[in-house]
Design a protein around this motif. Structure first.
Motif, PDB file in Angstrom:
ATOM      1  N   ILE A  46      11.879  -8.785  10.063  1.00  0.00           N
ATOM      2  CA  ILE A  46      13.231  -9.251   9.750  1.00  0.00           C
ATOM      3  C   ILE A  46      13.412 -10.737  10.040  1.00  0.00           C
ATOM      4  O   ILE A  46      14.422 -11.329   9.658  1.00  0.00           O
ATOM      5  N   ILE A  47      12.423 -11.348  10.702  1.00  0.00           N
ATOM      6  CA  ILE A  47      12.456 -12.799  10.905  1.00  0.00           C
ATOM      7  C   ILE A  47      11.843 -13.509   9.699  1.00  0.00           C
ATOM      8  O   ILE A  47      12.361 -14.517   9.216  1.00  0.00           O
ATOM      9  N   HIS A  48      10.744 -12.979   9.206  1.00  0.00           N
ATOM     10  CA  HIS A  48      10.077 -13.505   8.009  1.00  0.00           C
ATOM     11  C   HIS A  48      10.125 -12.387   6.970  1.00  0.00           C
ATOM     12  O   HIS A  48       9.216 -11.566   6.890  1.00  0.00           O
ATOM     13  N   GLY A  49      11.183 -12.371   6.176  1.00  0.00           N
ATOM     14  CA  GLY A  49      11.522 -11.210   5.358  1.00  0.00           C
ATOM     15  C   GLY A  49      10.489 -10.738   4.371  1.00  0.00           C
ATOM     16  O   GLY A  49      10.489  -9.565   3.982  1.00  0.00           O
ATOM     17  N   LEU A  50       9.558 -11.604   3.940  1.00  0.00           N
ATOM     18  CA  LEU A  50       8.566 -11.196   2.959  1.00  0.00           C
ATOM     19  C   LEU A  50       7.343 -10.550   3.608  1.00  0.00           C
ATOM     20  O   LEU A  50       6.486 -10.012   2.904  1.00  0.00           O
ATOM     21  N   ASN A  51       7.258 -10.582   4.924  1.00  0.00           N
ATOM     22  CA  ASN A  51       6.103 -10.044   5.625  1.00  0.00           C
ATOM     23  C   ASN A  51       6.285  -8.551   5.887  1.00  0.00           C
ATOM     24  O   ASN A  51       7.289  -8.134   6.474  1.00  0.00           O
ATOM     25  N   GLU A  52       5.323  -7.758   5.455  1.00  0.00           N
ATOM     26  CA  GLU A  52       5.391  -6.306   5.617  1.00  0.00           C
ATOM     27  C   GLU A  52       4.111  -5.776   6.255  1.00  0.00           C
ATOM     28  O   GLU A  52       3.062  -6.405   6.188  1.00  0.00           O
ATOM     29  N   GLN A  53       4.225  -4.610   6.847  1.00  0.00           N
ATOM     30  CA  GLN A  53       3.066  -3.833   7.284  1.00  0.00           C
ATOM     31  C   GLN A  53       3.276  -2.391   6.858  1.00  0.00           C
ATOM     32  O   GLN A  53       4.414  -1.917   6.757  1.00  0.00           O
ATOM     33  N   PHE A  54       2.152  -1.707   6.624  1.00  0.00           N
ATOM     34  CA  PHE A  54       2.185  -0.289   6.285  1.00  0.00           C
ATOM     35  C   PHE A  54       1.297   0.468   7.262  1.00  0.00           C
ATOM     36  O   PHE A  54       0.151   0.069   7.486  1.00  0.00           O
ATOM     37  N   HIS A  55       1.817   1.537   7.836  1.00  0.00           N
ATOM     38  CA  HIS A  55       1.031   2.401   8.707  1.00  0.00           C
ATOM     39  C   HIS A  55       0.917   3.762   8.033  1.00  0.00           C
ATOM     40  O   HIS A  55       1.920   4.445   7.820  1.00  0.00           O
ATOM     41  N   ARG A  56      -0.295   4.129   7.699  1.00  0.00           N
ATOM     42  CA  ARG A  56      -0.550   5.408   7.032  1.00  0.00           C
ATOM     43  C   ARG A  56      -0.932   6.435   8.091  1.00  0.00           C
ATOM     44  O   ARG A  56      -1.888   6.253   8.847  1.00  0.00           O
ATOM     45  N   VAL A  57      -0.193   7.526   8.151  1.00  0.00           N
ATOM     46  CA  VAL A  57      -0.309   8.500   9.241  1.00  0.00           C
ATOM     47  C   VAL A  57      -0.609   9.875   8.658  1.00  0.00           C
ATOM     48  O   VAL A  57       0.072  10.333   7.732  1.00  0.00           O
ATOM     49  N   TYR A  58      -1.613  10.544   9.226  1.00  0.00           N
ATOM     50  CA  TYR A  58      -1.921  11.904   8.776  1.00  0.00           C
ATOM     51  C   TYR A  58      -2.684  12.640   9.867  1.00  0.00           C
ATOM     52  O   TYR A  58      -3.321  12.039  10.739  1.00  0.00           O
ATOM     53  N   GLY A  59      -2.618  13.963   9.818  1.00  0.00           N
ATOM     54  CA  GLY A  59      -3.309  14.799  10.785  1.00  0.00           C
ATOM     55  C   GLY A  59      -4.561  15.408  10.194  1.00  0.00           C
ATOM     56  O   GLY A  59      -4.622  15.698   9.003  1.00  0.00           O
ATOM     57  N   ILE A  60      -5.575  15.589  11.022  1.00  0.00           N
ATOM     58  CA  ILE A  60      -6.800  16.273  10.628  1.00  0.00           C
ATOM     59  C   ILE A  60      -7.189  17.255  11.735  1.00  0.00           C
ATOM     60  O   ILE A  60      -6.751  17.127  12.880  1.00  0.00           O
ATOM     61  N   GLU A  61      -7.994  18.219  11.374  1.00  0.00           N
ATOM     62  CA  GLU A  61      -8.514  19.174  12.356  1.00  0.00           C
ATOM     63  C   GLU A  61      -9.999  19.362  12.099  1.00  0.00           C
ATOM     64  O   GLU A  61     -10.423  19.577  10.955  1.00  0.00           O
ATOM     65  N   ASP A  62     -10.809  19.247  13.146  1.00  0.00           N
ATOM     66  CA  ASP A  62     -12.241  19.443  13.024  1.00  0.00           C
ATOM     67  C   ASP A  62     -12.755  20.170  14.253  1.00  0.00           C
ATOM     68  O   ASP A  62     -11.973  20.788  14.990  1.00  0.00           O
ATOM     69  N   SER A  63     -14.051  20.081  14.507  1.00  0.00           N
ATOM     70  CA  SER A  63     -14.645  20.816  15.623  1.00  0.00           C
ATOM     71  C   SER A  63     -14.131  20.335  16.979  1.00  0.00           C
ATOM     72  O   SER A  63     -14.243  21.042  17.977  1.00  0.00           O
TER      73      SER A  63
END
Length: 226
Positions: A46-63
């Motif tokens: 919100i200080i530099h309005g054109l700057n963005e980040q994306f956090h991709r979140v998901y769950g997995i299950e393995d051994s």
């Protein structure tokens, strides 16, 4: 883009649209929900309005059980780093960074705590990975303390949030010459109940990211491809 598409393929293999909250951590309800269907958190500075980040979140299950994966991307879709959290403890199992050569690199973990378990208690995370040249390494040390709970407006709702005060030290070290340089960064982060990370800013107010929306993976891919 190889890194980006690898991540997409990996999540598709596990996307069975289930959810769970099997965590023993006392503040797990303020962390990201476990869900095998990926969601993408869009944050805007919100200080530099054109700057963005994306956090991709998901769950997995393995051994090894259930995990929550958080991948961090800059606004053009380039992956910068990823964290693999154990669902039960919310400790970091793996830390991956994209190094100066643009390669995926598994960092060496020395301390894996991420979220404190009590107010005033410190969670210490320490990770080492390649520096900007072949002869240097980065050491990242993050000390997080749980502060007050606050009500904040998140998207269109008011939500209860925990506050994390973070003190990070980034050391660039040449192990051959023993030369080093350090940068310190103090930040404040908010995690909202039922949502996860919603806000963070550095105490000198050089950046201040706020959650703007939560996207489906399909909508996000379309957005960054335009």
């Amino acid at each position: 883009m190889r890194v980006f598409y690898f991540g997409i393929l990996f999540s598709v293999l596990y996307s069975c649209s289930t959810s769970d909250s099997d965590s023993s951590h006392p503040y797990s309800e303020y962390f990201y929900n476990y869900d095998t269907v990926p969601k993408v958190y869009r944050y805007r500075d919100i200080i530099h309005g054109l700057n963005e980040q994306f956090h991709r979140v998901y769950g997995i299950e393995d051994s090894e059980g259930k995990h929550i994966v958080v991948e961090r991307y800059v606004q053009d879709g380039r992956l910068t780093e990823a964290f693999n959290f154990n669902l039960d403890s919310l400790n970091v199992m793996d830390h991956m960074v994209v190094n100066a050569l643009g390669e995926n690199e598994k960092a060496t973990l020395y301390k894996d705590d991420f979220l404190p378990k009590a107010k005033g208690e410190a969670a210490i995370f320490t990770s080492k990975f390649s520096g900007i040249t072949d002869s240097t390494v980065f050491l990242m040390e993050v000390n997080r303390k749980l502060s007050d709970m606050k009500m904040r407006k998140i998207l269109s709702d008011s939500s209860e949030c925990i506050t994390l005060e973070e003190n990070a030290i980034y050391t660039l070290l040449n192990p051959f010459t023993k030369q080093e340089s350090q940068q310190r960064l103090e930040t404040v982060s908010y995690f909202a109940k039922g949502v996860g990370l919603v806000t963070w800013y550095d105490t000198k107010k050089r950046s201040h990211f706020e959650l703007e929306e939560i996207l489906s993976q399909e909508k996000w891919i379309k957005l960054i491809s335009e």
